[in-house]
Design a protein around this motif. Structure first.
Motif: not given
Length: 836
Positions: A486, A490, A492, A520, A523, A574, A577
């Motif tokens: 983290q 964000s 991940v 994720s 992000i 993801l 983003v």
């Protein structure tokens, strides 16, 4: 005084006087018959010798051996029959004093009560074939004795003996053994029970060599030995037993006991030593060189308890069995790899690790049981640690530890990672070679778990909060599981694998390839801009990576090399983003990071109602150079331009454009570590297709329309499919010839647009109103008509105030189409009326 007592005293006095008279008489006899007595002694002793005994002179010593007769022998030499071949004299004594039984001497017998040897050399030699100069002593024939016969002392019995300034050597070249003692003083007393004998001995001697194998070196080399021995021998078992007693070896008092089995052909022995409170180095120096060298890989500051058991034989070759134990508690252990505080363990050394494989360095082992301590304030335990095969030492064991990860910071140095919170839990089985007393290339299997950790990656200036990681080392590969990173908002999740990890880590760390599966929920790329920083340049945290010598172990340098030059293959999936105003969803990407290079492949995402596919390359440095090829499909132009801050355009923004954009863009340029484009660095081209487009409040068009089309709606100009090509060169955008067909006017555009100075755009604008052109079904006819009538030739250039200035294009070159249109207009003589 009673009469009986007077008579008794007179008889005793007469008896003593008689003895003295007889003793004096015997002494006078010997003194006047030296040669006869010397010849008699020599002859008697030579009867049982396979060699020669010579005595220089003989002198009786009055009263010294009372009530026996003492004889002092000078220059005694004892040689075996093969002396001429090997030149090792069994005995050379300048002073040899013998006390014999007086009554036996008168009978022609020699019974020795005491021997004192001074200033002598005793050399027990065995050559390479196994022959020994002790063969000088003939073996006595076995004679069956009558059990009823009263046992008497043999003439070979020695009651007392002493050695002073005697060099004693056992040189066995057949078995590679060498024992050399410089005897300062030995005093012994012997008595003879029914079976065997007992001896009390006081020892003061220097051990110059105590080698069971001259190829390996000496035990107790050049150490002074002082102590008392109680020794016994049993005729039936033929075992000599040394009861445990204190023997000072150098400055350390040992408890020493031993057994010697004379019944065995090779004379087997067992020697037991024990000492409390001895320094590690002092204990190691008492052993053979090959063992000392291995034990000196370590050093302990405080004294320890040590025992040593030696088992072997004086005959034959090879080492004895060696078993050494050490007890260590709350000590300070120094190794080549660092210092371990508060160290405790039970240690064992043995040269018989596996039974049946011989007693040798190859089969030797150092075992450390229940090993625990603190390394750089990190607690750890090792159930059992092994170092085996002293020729090519290998260390093995299982390492366990649980500690706050902040304690790792001094270990890994100050250039890669800095932990501020979290807990690490380790269980690793390791195997490491030992070269030049240093542990090298440890191979590990097991697990490392880190939870709730905050860490800063210093080379990139990145801070990760509330992270977890699970490392699993197998014999070949490294698996990195359950990672949660983290950074800001964000989050991940990562799973990774490094094939052939440890081999590459020690040999070619730059060849390490870690394959990541990354997911994720969201992000924000702005929180990861540190990855644009090139190592060797100051990061946002203020740490400098170039030229700074690492102060910690080599492993830290390898770790940095693996981080910096190793390769990472990232497979990203993801959900969202964010980058500044840009939002992408359903992002998929394959990225390869290698040696300050980022390669992007198979990048796809959804944004602004459309899709985007991308591939590219980023070369990191003081300025990050990139090359990108992008395909854009059906994105909303208003949202898309706004997401990218209008791509640096000032006069044409997202507020001016509507429609759905598709494009192919191939560009290269530079991007700063902040994520901003380097001015004037962009080069490449863009092929654009716009559908259902509209130009809203575009100032250059409105400025022309003020006088050319005052009655048309220039605030919202709609147009059909628009195709264009733009060539980018720094701050210049070259517009290829482009036709714009709109609801308000048609336009041909060509020229250069500059983000600074140098704008020069030619616009050919017919005055006719094209709003009904869409009703013409014939495309050829529609294209001919679009530029009919009066055409304004306008030039958009830089103004003095920095804004675009519109003026007539005086340098417009007429085309054949222009001439044909002019002739048609002349024939008609009347221009087409404006349809405003």
């Amino acid at each position: 005084m009673p009469k009986w007592l007077k008579i008794t005293l007179k008889i005793a006095g007469a008896f003593v006087g008689l003895i003295i008279i007889l003793f004096i008489a015997l002494t006078v006899y010997v003194n006047y018959n030296k040669q006869k007595v010397l010849a008699m002694i020599t002859s008697e002793l030579n009867k049982n010798l396979n060699g020669t005994l010579t005595i220089g002179t003989i002198n009786p010593t009055l009263f010294k051996g009372f009530p026996g007769v003492s004889v002092e022998l000078k220059d005694v030499v004892l040689k075996d029959n093969r002396w001429a071949q090997h030149h090792h004299t069994l005995l050379t004594a300048k002073d040899f004093e013998v006390s014999v039984n007086a009554s036996a001497l008168l009978k022609g017998e020699v019974v020795i009560n005491k021997i004192d040897i001074s200033n002598a050399d005793i050399d027990l030699f065995t050559d390479s074939t196994g022959y020994s100069n002790t063969a000088i002593f003939k073996a006595k024939p076995k004679v069956e004795k009558d059990p009823k016969e009263k046992q008497t002392n043999s003439s070979t019995q020695i009651k007392r003996f002493s050695l002073n300034k005697v060099n004693f050597i056992v040189d066995d070249r057949h078995a590679y053994k060498l024992f050399k003692f410089a005897v300062n003083d030995i005093q012994g007393h012997m008595d003879y029970p029914a079976k065997g004998w007992n001896a009390d001995i006081d020892l003061n001697t220097m051990a110059n060599s105590f080698s069971f194998n001259t190829k390996k070196g000496s035990f107790m080399k050049n150490r002074l030995l002082k102590g008392h021995f109680d020794i016994s021998y049993d005729d039936d078992s033929q075992i000599i037993n040394l009861a445990p007693n204190t023997l000072n070896i150098g400055d350390n008092p040992f408890t020493v006991g031993a057994q010697f089995n004379l019944k065995s052909p090779q004379t087997d022995f067992t020697i037991n030593l024990k000492v409390d409170d001895i320094l590690w180095n002092d204990a190691a120096n008492l052993l053979a060189v090959n063992i000392t060298k291995s034990l000196k890989m370590f050093d302990l500051k405080k004294p320890i308890d040590v025992t040593c058991d030696l088992k072997g034989s004086f005959g034959g070759g090879g080492d004895p069995s060696i078993y050494v134990t050490a007890k260590v508690k709350n000590n300070i252990l120094k190794t080549q790899g660092g210092t371990i505080e508060n160290c405790s363990f039970n240690g064992v050394f043995s040269n018989n690790y596996i039974n049946g494989k011989g007693l040798s360095d190859d089969n030797s082992v150092i075992k450390l049981y229940h090993f625990n301590g603190y390394y750089k304030d990190i607690p750890f335990t090792i159930d059992t640690a092994f170092i085996n095969n002293l020729n090519t030492p290998v260390a093995t064991g299982i390492f366990r530890s649980r500690f706050p990860v902040t304690k790792l910071n001094p270990v890994i140095g100050d250039e890669s990672l800095k932990f501020t919170k979290g807990v690490a839990d380790l269980k690793l089985a390791y195997k490491a070679d030992i070269v030049n007393f240093k542990f090298t290339k440890p191979f590990v299997t097991g697990n490392v778990d880190i939870k709730n950790a905050d860490v800063e990656y210093l080379p990139r200036g990145l801070v990760f909060k509330n992270n977890s990681i699970a490392l699993k080392f197998t014999e070949k590969d490294l698996y990195i599981n359950n990672i949660r990173l983290q950074n800001g908002s964000s989050i991940v999740y990562m799973q990774g694998k490094v094939s052939n990890f440890l081999n590459l880590y020690y040999t070619d760390p730059e060849k390490i390839l870690i394959v990541w599966q990354i997911t994720s929920p969201q992000i924000r790329l702005g929180e990861f801009l540190g990855f644009l920083n090139n190592r060797g340049y100051e990061s946002s945290a203020g740490h400098v990576g170039s030229g700074k010598k690492m102060s910690n172990a080599k492993i830290t340098s390898q770790l940095n090399t693996a981080f910096d030059k190793g390769q990472a293959e990232l497979h990203l999936r993801l959900a969202k983003v964010y980058y500044k105003k840009f939002l992408a969803t359903d992002v998929n990407a394959d990225i390869l990071l290698a040696d300050n290079t980022m390669k992007m492949r198979n990048v796809s995402l959804k944004s602004s109602g459309g899709t985007l596919n991308l591939s590219g390359l980023v070369l990191q440095g003081p300025t990050n150079n990139f090359a990108i090829s992008t395909t854009i499909n059906n994105v909303n132009t208003n949202t898309f331009f706004a997401s990218f801050n209008n791509f640096g355009l000032k006069d044409f923004t997202s507020d001016n454009l509507r429609g759905f954009l598709s494009a192919r863009v191939d560009i290269k340029g530079g991007i700063k570590n902040t994520g901003d484009l380097v001015p004037k660095s962009i080069k490449g081209f863009a092929q654009v297709s716009l559908k259902d487009g509209a130009l809203v409040n575009f100032a250059p068009i409105k400025s022309v329309g003020k006088f050319a089309f005052p009655f048309r709606d220039l605030d919202n100009i709609t147009f059909g499919d628009l195709k264009a090509r733009f060539d980018l060169d720094g701050d210049k955008i070259k517009i290829a010839p482009m036709q714009i067909n709109s609801s308000v006017l048609n336009m041909d555009v060509e020229g250069t647009y500059s983000l600074s100075r140098g704008t020069n755009i030619a616009l050919d604008v017919p005055l006719r109103n094209p709003k009904n052109d869409s009703k013409i079904e014939d495309e050829t006819e529609r294209n001919k008509k679009r530029m009919k009538g009066i055409v304004l030739h306008i030039l958009a250039t830089d103004g003095d105030d920095g804004k675009i200035k519109i003026k007539w294009n005086k340098n417009h070159k007429k085309t054949k189409q222009d001439d044909d249109d002019q002739k048609t207009d002349d024939k008609q003589q009347t221009p087409e009326p404006a349809q405003d």
